[in-house]
Design a protein around this motif. Structure first.
Motif, PDB file in Angstrom:
ATOM      1  N   SER A 162       0.833  -1.195   0.000  1.00 28.97           N
ATOM      2  CA  SER A 162       0.000   0.000   0.000  1.00 28.97           C
ATOM      3  C   SER A 162       0.876   1.256   0.000  1.00 28.97           C
ATOM      4  O   SER A 162       0.629   2.204  -0.767  1.00 28.97           O
ATOM      5  CB  SER A 162      -0.918  -0.011   1.224  1.00 28.97           C
ATOM      6  OG  SER A 162      -1.649   1.178   1.309  1.00 28.97           O
ATOM      7  N   GLU A 169       4.578   1.594 -15.523  1.00 28.36           N
ATOM      8  CA  GLU A 169       5.046   0.226 -15.250  1.00 28.36           C
ATOM      9  C   GLU A 169       6.495   0.065 -15.698  1.00 28.36           C
ATOM     10  O   GLU A 169       7.278  -0.604 -15.030  1.00 28.36           O
ATOM     11  CB  GLU A 169       4.137  -0.805 -15.932  1.00 28.36           C
ATOM     12  CG  GLU A 169       2.756  -0.894 -15.320  1.00 28.36           C
ATOM     13  CD  GLU A 169       2.771  -1.138 -13.816  1.00 28.36           C
ATOM     14  OE1 GLU A 169       3.513  -2.032 -13.345  1.00 28.36           O
ATOM     15  OE2 GLU A 169       2.038  -0.423 -13.097  1.00 28.36           O
ATOM     16  N   ASP A 173       3.030   6.217  -7.258  1.00 27.00           N
ATOM     17  CA  ASP A 173       1.737   6.522  -7.881  1.00 27.00           C
ATOM     18  C   ASP A 173       1.845   7.038  -9.315  1.00 27.00           C
ATOM     19  O   ASP A 173       1.109   6.615 -10.178  1.00 27.00           O
ATOM     20  CB  ASP A 173       0.968   7.521  -7.012  1.00 27.00           C
ATOM     21  CG  ASP A 173      -0.422   7.788  -7.534  1.00 27.00           C
ATOM     22  OD1 ASP A 173      -1.115   6.809  -7.882  1.00 27.00           O
ATOM     23  OD2 ASP A 173      -0.808   8.979  -7.596  1.00 27.00           O
ATOM     24  N   ASP A 174       2.733   7.959  -9.595  1.00 26.46           N
ATOM     25  CA  ASP A 174       2.805   8.534 -10.934  1.00 26.46           C
ATOM     26  C   ASP A 174       3.910   7.914 -11.795  1.00 26.46           C
ATOM     27  O   ASP A 174       4.305   8.475 -12.803  1.00 26.46           O
ATOM     28  CB  ASP A 174       2.973  10.058 -10.846  1.00 26.46           C
ATOM     29  CG  ASP A 174       4.240  10.472 -10.121  1.00 26.46           C
ATOM     30  OD1 ASP A 174       4.876   9.618  -9.469  1.00 26.46           O
ATOM     31  OD2 ASP A 174       4.599  11.666 -10.193  1.00 26.46           O
ATOM     32  N   LYS A 229       8.715   1.674 -13.090  1.00 25.37           N
ATOM     33  CA  LYS A 229       8.801   0.817 -11.899  1.00 25.37           C
ATOM     34  C   LYS A 229       9.777  -0.330 -12.130  1.00 25.37           C
ATOM     35  O   LYS A 229      10.579  -0.657 -11.257  1.00 25.37           O
ATOM     36  CB  LYS A 229       7.425   0.268 -11.529  1.00 25.37           C
ATOM     37  CG  LYS A 229       6.475   1.316 -11.006  1.00 25.37           C
ATOM     38  CD  LYS A 229       5.098   0.711 -10.774  1.00 25.37           C
ATOM     39  CE  LYS A 229       4.077   1.768 -10.436  1.00 25.37           C
ATOM     40  NZ  LYS A 229       2.730   1.200 -10.255  1.00 25.37           N
ATOM     41  N   GLU A 236       4.026   1.403  -0.986  1.00 30.90           N
ATOM     42  CA  GLU A 236       4.752   1.403  -2.261  1.00 30.90           C
ATOM     43  C   GLU A 236       3.873   1.956  -3.381  1.00 30.90           C
ATOM     44  O   GLU A 236       4.334   2.723  -4.232  1.00 30.90           O
ATOM     45  CB  GLU A 236       5.204  -0.013  -2.597  1.00 30.90           C
ATOM     46  CG  GLU A 236       5.984  -0.120  -3.884  1.00 30.90           C
ATOM     47  CD  GLU A 236       6.429  -1.543  -4.151  1.00 30.90           C
ATOM     48  OE1 GLU A 236       6.020  -2.103  -5.193  1.00 30.90           O
ATOM     49  OE2 GLU A 236       7.168  -2.095  -3.324  1.00 30.90           O
ATOM     50  N   SER A 237       2.618   1.572  -3.390  1.00 32.11           N
ATOM     51  CA  SER A 237       1.690   2.050  -4.409  1.00 32.11           C
ATOM     52  C   SER A 237       1.572   3.573  -4.350  1.00 32.11           C
ATOM     53  O   SER A 237       1.583   4.252  -5.381  1.00 32.11           O
ATOM     54  CB  SER A 237       0.329   1.395  -4.201  1.00 32.11           C
ATOM     55  OG  SER A 237      -0.606   1.905  -5.117  1.00 32.11           O
ATOM     56  N   ARG A 238       1.464   4.109  -3.146  1.00 29.63           N
ATOM     57  CA  ARG A 238       1.385   5.563  -2.977  1.00 29.63           C
ATOM     58  C   ARG A 238       2.697   6.227  -3.406  1.00 29.63           C
ATOM     59  O   ARG A 238       2.703   7.252  -4.093  1.00 29.63           O
ATOM     60  CB  ARG A 238       1.077   5.892  -1.527  1.00 29.63           C
ATOM     61  CG  ARG A 238       0.726   7.349  -1.322  1.00 29.63           C
ATOM     62  CD  ARG A 238       0.377   7.625   0.100  1.00 29.63           C
ATOM     63  NE  ARG A 238       1.601   7.510   0.882  1.00 29.63           N
ATOM     64  CZ  ARG A 238       1.663   7.646   2.184  1.00 29.63           C
ATOM     65  NH1 ARG A 238       0.585   7.866   2.872  1.00 29.63           N
ATOM     66  NH2 ARG A 238       2.805   7.530   2.814  1.00 29.63           N
TER      67      ARG A 238
END
Length: 146
Positions: free
Chosen positions: A114, A125, A121-122, A128, A116-118
């Motif tokens: 959670s 893929e 966020d921008d 990342k 990491e997702s925040r």
């Protein structure tokens, strides 16, 4: 802001600052889950590798053998893992993950993902994947084993 000077930080500073923010954000989850610093790494290793000796665990987690002993003692008291005699070598023991340890790890990983997702966020893929590759390579370059 007009007139402000943009500061460009060196990579090592950005890594430290980002890790510090992450630790501060996730620290409350440790207590909520009954975990302490260092324990999630041990749980993750056991979940990925399966039972292993205390020595192997220390090597895989990049932890001093004396420190891993203290860490494992607390985790065993908390029911997160158990030590059993090795079937392959009676002189050594193996560390096994318990159901409680697996559940705690799953809850911890959900909190981490959670965050990491925040944090990402921008990011696309592709970005990342590149970041993951860069960090893995940097870690290996300083002697780390993933």
């Amino acid at each position: 802001l007009q007139g402000s000077v943009s500061m460009s930080y060196p990579i090592h500073t950005l890594l430290i600052r980002t890790a510090h923010r992450q630790q501060n954000a996730l620290r409350p989850a440790l207590g909520e889950l009954g975990l302490s610093t260092g324990q999630p790494k041990v749980l993750r290793c056991l979940a990925a590798q399966g039972p292993c000796s205390q020595r192997e665990l220390a090597d895989r987690c990049d932890v001093d053998p004396a420190a891993i002993c203290r860490l494992l003692d607390g985790m065993e008291r908390g029911g997160l893992l158990e030590r059993r005699p090795s079937k392959a070598d009676r002189r050594t023991g193996e560390v096994h993950l318990t159901g409680k340890g697996r559940t705690a790890l799953q809850a911890w990983e959900e909190r981490c993902l959670s965050f990491e997702s925040r944090m990402l966020d921008d990011f696309s893929e592709q970005e990342k994947a590149l970041l993951r590759d860069f960090l893995e390579r940097a870690y290996r370059n300083v002697g780390g084993r993933l």
